[in-house]
Design an enzyme around this catalytic site. Structure first.
Site, PDB file in Angstrom:
ATOM      1  CB  ALA A  37       7.764  18.388  41.673  1.00 34.46           C
ATOM      2  CB  ALA A  40      10.316  14.716  40.245  1.00 29.04           C
ATOM      3  NE  ARG A  62       2.618  20.608  49.872  1.00 30.49           N
ATOM      4  CZ  ARG A  62       1.895  21.479  49.196  1.00 30.49           C
ATOM      5  NH1 ARG A  62       1.665  22.668  49.713  1.00 30.49           N
ATOM      6  NH2 ARG A  62       1.397  21.175  48.017  1.00 30.49           N
ATOM      7  CE1 TYR A  86       7.801  18.126  50.805  1.00 31.57           C
ATOM      8  CE2 TYR A  86       8.285  20.461  50.838  1.00 31.57           C
ATOM      9  CZ  TYR A  86       7.578  19.398  50.328  1.00 31.57           C
ATOM     10  OH  TYR A  86       6.662  19.605  49.339  1.00 31.57           O
ATOM     11  CG  LEU A 102      10.256  22.073  47.251  1.00 31.41           C
ATOM     12  CD1 LEU A 102      10.802  22.460  48.609  1.00 31.41           C
ATOM     13  CD2 LEU A 102       8.969  21.255  47.387  1.00 31.41           C
ATOM     14  CG  HIS A 107      13.606  27.033  44.140  1.00 34.20           C
ATOM     15  ND1 HIS A 107      13.848  27.398  42.837  1.00 34.20           N
ATOM     16  CD2 HIS A 107      12.684  26.037  44.063  1.00 34.20           C
ATOM     17  CE1 HIS A 107      13.122  26.651  42.029  1.00 34.20           C
ATOM     18  NE2 HIS A 107      12.401  25.828  42.746  1.00 34.20           N
ATOM     19  CE  LYS A 125      12.906  27.250  35.143  1.00 33.42           C
ATOM     20  NZ  LYS A 125      11.458  26.940  35.106  1.00 33.42           N
ATOM     21  NE  ARG A 195       5.416  26.291  35.001  1.00 36.43           N
ATOM     22  CZ  ARG A 195       5.371  25.138  35.681  1.00 36.43           C
ATOM     23  NH1 ARG A 195       4.416  24.920  36.565  1.00 36.43           N
ATOM     24  NH2 ARG A 195       6.287  24.207  35.489  1.00 36.43           N
ATOM     25  CG  ASP A 207       7.719  28.730  34.399  1.00 31.33           C
ATOM     26  OD1 ASP A 207       8.250  27.864  35.099  1.00 31.33           O
ATOM     27  OD2 ASP A 207       7.093  28.466  33.359  1.00 31.33           O
TER      28      ASP A 207
HETATM   29  N1  LIG Z   1      13.729  21.888  34.455  1.00 30.22           N
HETATM   30  C1  LIG Z   1      12.559  21.931  33.851  1.00 30.22           C
HETATM   31  O1  LIG Z   1      12.427  21.588  32.685  1.00 30.22           O
HETATM   32  C2  LIG Z   1      11.389  22.348  34.614  1.00 30.22           C
HETATM   33  C3  LIG Z   1      11.554  22.959  35.824  1.00 30.22           C
HETATM   34  N2  LIG Z   1      10.483  23.307  36.570  1.00 30.22           N
HETATM   35  C4  LIG Z   1      10.714  23.927  37.863  1.00 30.22           C
HETATM   36  O2  LIG Z   1      10.443  22.943  38.859  1.00 30.22           O
HETATM   37  C5  LIG Z   1       9.730  23.496  39.952  1.00 30.22           C
HETATM   38  C6  LIG Z   1       8.428  22.751  40.122  1.00 30.22           C
HETATM   39  O3  LIG Z   1       7.640  22.822  38.975  1.00 30.22           O
HETATM   40  P1  LIG Z   1       6.476  21.729  38.694  1.00 30.22           P
HETATM   41  O4  LIG Z   1       7.032  20.365  38.837  1.00 30.22           O
HETATM   42  O5  LIG Z   1       5.839  22.079  37.431  1.00 30.22           O
HETATM   43  O6  LIG Z   1       5.491  22.071  39.895  1.00 30.22           O
HETATM   44  P2  LIG Z   1       4.490  21.183  40.747  1.00 30.22           P
HETATM   45  O7  LIG Z   1       3.425  22.095  41.213  1.00 30.22           O
HETATM   46  O8  LIG Z   1       4.111  19.942  40.020  1.00 30.22           O
HETATM   47  O9  LIG Z   1       5.399  20.711  41.963  1.00 30.22           O
HETATM   48  C7  LIG Z   1       5.769  21.545  42.995  1.00 30.22           C
HETATM   49  C8  LIG Z   1       5.878  20.723  44.272  1.00 30.22           C
HETATM   50  O10 LIG Z   1       6.108  21.648  45.318  1.00 30.22           O
HETATM   51  C9  LIG Z   1       5.510  21.162  46.501  1.00 30.22           C
HETATM   52  N3  LIG Z   1       5.017  22.263  47.320  1.00 30.22           N
HETATM   53  C10 LIG Z   1       5.457  22.569  48.554  1.00 30.22           C
HETATM   54  N4  LIG Z   1       4.833  23.629  49.033  1.00 30.22           N
HETATM   55  C11 LIG Z   1       3.948  24.006  48.104  1.00 30.22           C
HETATM   56  C12 LIG Z   1       2.971  25.026  48.067  1.00 30.22           C
HETATM   57  N5  LIG Z   1       2.791  25.884  49.073  1.00 30.22           N
HETATM   58  N6  LIG Z   1       2.222  25.114  46.946  1.00 30.22           N
HETATM   59  C13 LIG Z   1       2.400  24.271  45.922  1.00 30.22           C
HETATM   60  N7  LIG Z   1       3.316  23.278  45.922  1.00 30.22           N
HETATM   61  C14 LIG Z   1       4.063  23.136  47.022  1.00 30.22           C
HETATM   62  C15 LIG Z   1       4.438  20.174  46.092  1.00 30.22           C
HETATM   63  O11 LIG Z   1       4.889  19.055  46.766  1.00 30.22           O
HETATM   64  P3  LIG Z   1       4.035  18.006  47.599  1.00 30.22           P
HETATM   65  O12 LIG Z   1       4.093  16.852  46.689  1.00 30.22           O
HETATM   66  O13 LIG Z   1       4.816  17.910  48.845  1.00 30.22           O
HETATM   67  O14 LIG Z   1       2.647  18.521  47.796  1.00 30.22           O
HETATM   68  C16 LIG Z   1       4.607  19.972  44.605  1.00 30.22           C
HETATM   69  O15 LIG Z   1       4.777  18.617  44.301  1.00 30.22           O
HETATM   70  C17 LIG Z   1       9.647  24.982  39.646  1.00 30.22           C
HETATM   71  O16 LIG Z   1      10.721  25.629  40.257  1.00 30.22           O
HETATM   72  C18 LIG Z   1       9.796  25.076  38.141  1.00 30.22           C
HETATM   73  O17 LIG Z   1      10.378  26.304  37.736  1.00 30.22           O
HETATM   74  C19 LIG Z   1       9.225  23.006  36.157  1.00 30.22           C
HETATM   75  C20 LIG Z   1       8.986  22.408  34.956  1.00 30.22           C
HETATM   76  C21 LIG Z   1      10.061  22.102  34.048  1.00 30.22           C
HETATM   77  O1  LIG Z   2      11.211  24.835  33.256  1.00 28.36           O
HETATM   78  C1  LIG Z   2      10.266  24.863  32.509  1.00 28.36           C
HETATM   79  O2  LIG Z   2      10.435  24.387  31.249  1.00 28.36           O
HETATM   80  C2  LIG Z   2       9.349  24.197  30.378  1.00 28.36           C
HETATM   81  C3  LIG Z   2       8.218  25.145  30.639  1.00 28.36           C
HETATM   82  O3  LIG Z   2       7.105  24.775  29.888  1.00 28.36           O
HETATM   83  C4  LIG Z   2       7.872  25.173  32.100  1.00 28.36           C
HETATM   84  O4  LIG Z   2       6.831  26.089  32.373  1.00 28.36           O
HETATM   85  C5  LIG Z   2       9.053  25.568  32.885  1.00 28.36           C
HETATM   86  O5  LIG Z   2       8.781  25.521  34.280  1.00 28.36           O
END
Ligand SMILES: NC(=O)C1=CN([C@@H]2O[C@H](COP(=O)(O)OP(=O)(O)OC[C@H]3O[C@@H](n4cnc5c(N)ncnc54)[C@H](OP(=O)(O)O)[C@@H]3O)[C@@H](O)[C@H]2O)C=CC1
Ligand SMILES: O=C1OC[C@@H](O)[C@H](O)[C@H]1O
Length: 415
Positions: A37, A40, A62, A86, A102, A107, A125, A195, A207
């Site tokens: 992701a 990460a 995947r 996974y 994810l 989740h 979250k 999103r 989000d």
């Molecule tokens: N704490 C924070 O500041 C933030 C939190 N988030 C949260 O983190 C999570 C991921 O966000 P983000 O990193 O931006 O997202 P990404 O799209 O970059 O990552 C999501 C991951 O989910 C996997 N995946 C598994 N199934 C699916 C599917 N059907 N479609 C798409 N992806 C799939 C993919 O893994 P694979 O590599 O296996 O293909 C991908 O790497 C969300 O829940 C978001 O709310 C996001 C940004 C900031």
């Molecule tokens: O968790 C998050 O924090 C920053 C935002 O920009 C992002 O969309 C969200 O997933």
């Protein structure tokens, strides 16, 4: 000038933290990451480099090549890829804790599976698509004696805790109104992003809105009494075919009644349209707390390590006195807690997660009922806008159904 130097020092060190010497007394917590992701590296991999009790041990994606490339880039030793990647990662007995970034709609399934496999979970979250699923996650964690934390990282930073301390000190009197905004300009989030996908638990309220709601609940130390109004703008990509059916909110606003006759309002937007069609807006990450005796305006409550300001305006007999606070460490906010000025919200969060897993008392924590309530009020807002909750997962854990089951995996979702 010193604040510009401070900014660059903080950002540089946050991105390149001094590597920690592995602890001699305490075995490392070995993390496995589900999915390569985008979030990460900033949320776990970089903070982990500076934590003496954390090793990022494995990643699963995947696609095997994607997993391998991510592992190579980030120096992760163990790789799981392919349709069973996974689950294979969850089955690795070396792994103690799972980071689940994810898409929201996955989740629930993968946190249930991780907990069933006996792993602690740091869960992105919002926890799940529904409050009921969130409760089930925490029930299972409790039953198995495992740590489960919804990653509302900003709450672990001293700046927001200082804001709460000012409120609870009574210096400004009772809260009258809280308003929170998290909005980014059009283009910040690409079309095709998770999103914008309803089936993956997308939507602005899920989000960004989950933070704005959480911030209202956190700062007021309460849950809303009711949602008084809520409305949304639907997401529609520029190149949408005529058959496109909008089903996620691009932006949502909501107002609430809080206890003691206070009120609140939130606004979130994944793609604020350009002013006059050409002028992009600045990202808005604000919280404002109006109290009987004054007001607090917080700029950038979400990524405060970069910069933030806490403007406190206090009414007195002569008028209003204003001061600006910046609180990068607990010491600066007259609070107890570990950390350096360059620690990101994620580094503070990791400290707390590790403390909890190790049986120590974390500086702060987000508990089960807190996470469930946030999800419950997200659902209440969606009900009020008319969009309704995101789809409940079809996954059922083996111990409840005989064997793990879910809707048949699509080519896009892991088996
Ligand atoms: N704490 C924070 O500041 C933030 C939190 N988030 C949260 O983190 C999570 C991921 O966000 P983000 O990193 O931006 O997202 P990404 O799209 O970059 O990552 C999501 C991951 O989910 C996997 N995946 C598994 N199934 C699916 C599917 N059907 N479609 C798409 N992806 C799939 C993919 O893994 P694979 O590599 O296996 O293909 C991908 O790497 C969300 O829940 C978001 O709310 C996001 C940004 C900031
Ligand atoms: O968790 C998050 O924090 C920053 C935002 O920009 C992002 O969309 C969200 O997933």
């Amino acid at each position: 000038m010193s604040s510009i130097v401070g900014f660059f020092k903080r950002v540089f060190t946050a991105l390149n933290p001094p590597p920690a010497q592995p602890s001699a007394e305490s075995a490392p917590i070995k993390f496995g990451i589900l999915g390569a992701a985008a979030i990460a590296p900033i949320s776990l991999i970089t903070p982990a480099k500076n934590h003496p009790e954390v090793v990022v041990y494995a990643v699963a994606a995947r696609d095997q090549n994607r997993a391998a490339a991510f592992a190579k880039k980030h120096g992760i030793g163990k790789v799981y890829g392919g349709p069973n990647g996974y689950q294979e990662l969850l089955d690795d007995p070396e792994i103690d804790a799972i980071y689940n970034p994810l898409p929201n709609g996955l989740h629930y399934e993968w946190t249930m599976k991780a907990l069933a496999a006996g792993k602690h979970v740091l869960l992105e979250k919002p926890s799940a698509d529904t409050a009921e699923e969130t409760r089930q996650l925490f029930d299972l964690a409790e039953k198995k004696g495992l740590v489960l934390l919804e990653a509302f990282h900003y709450r672990f930073h001293p700046s927001i805790q200082r804001v709460k301390a000012i409120i609870t000190s009574g210096e400004l009197g009772a809260i009258k109104h809280i308003s929170t905004t998290l909005a980014v300009p059009k283009g910040a989030i690409r079309s095709g992003d998770i999103r914008y996908d309803y089936s993956l638990g997308g939507g602005a309220l899920m989000d960004m809105g989950c933070y704005t709601l959480d911030c209202i609940r956190y700062l007021s130390s309460s849950n809303p009494v009711s949602v008084t109004s809520a409305s949304h703008d639907l997401y529609k990509p520029a190149s949408a075919p005529p058959s496109f059916k909008p089903d996620v909110d691009r932006g949502t606003t909501a107002t609430f009644v809080l206890p003691n006759d206070a009120t609140a309002a939130l606004k979130c937007d994944l793609s604020v349209p350009y002013g006059y069609g050409i002028i992009p807006s600045m990202p808005q990450v604000t919280a404002s707390i109006m109290c009987e005796g004054g007001e607090i305006s917080v700029n950038n409550f979400l990524m405060p390590t970069l910069y933030h300001s806490i403007k406190v305006s206090k009414k007195d007999g002569q008028g209003t006195k204003t001061r600006v606070e910046k609180v990068y460490t607990f010491a600066e906010g007259n609070m107890e807690g570990k950390g350096e000025a360059w620690w990101t919200t994620y580094r503070f969060q990791l400290e707390a997660f590790v403390d909890k897993v190790k049986g120590r008392t974390p500086q702060t924590w987000i508990d089960k009922e807190d996470s469930i309530a946030n999800m419950q009020w997200i659902e209440e807002i969606y009900a009020k806008t008319g969009l309704g909750s995101r789809p409940k997962s079809t996954f059922v854990l083996a111990s409840e159904a005989g064997s793990d089951s879910a809707a048949p995996p699509t080519s896009e979702s892991p088996a």
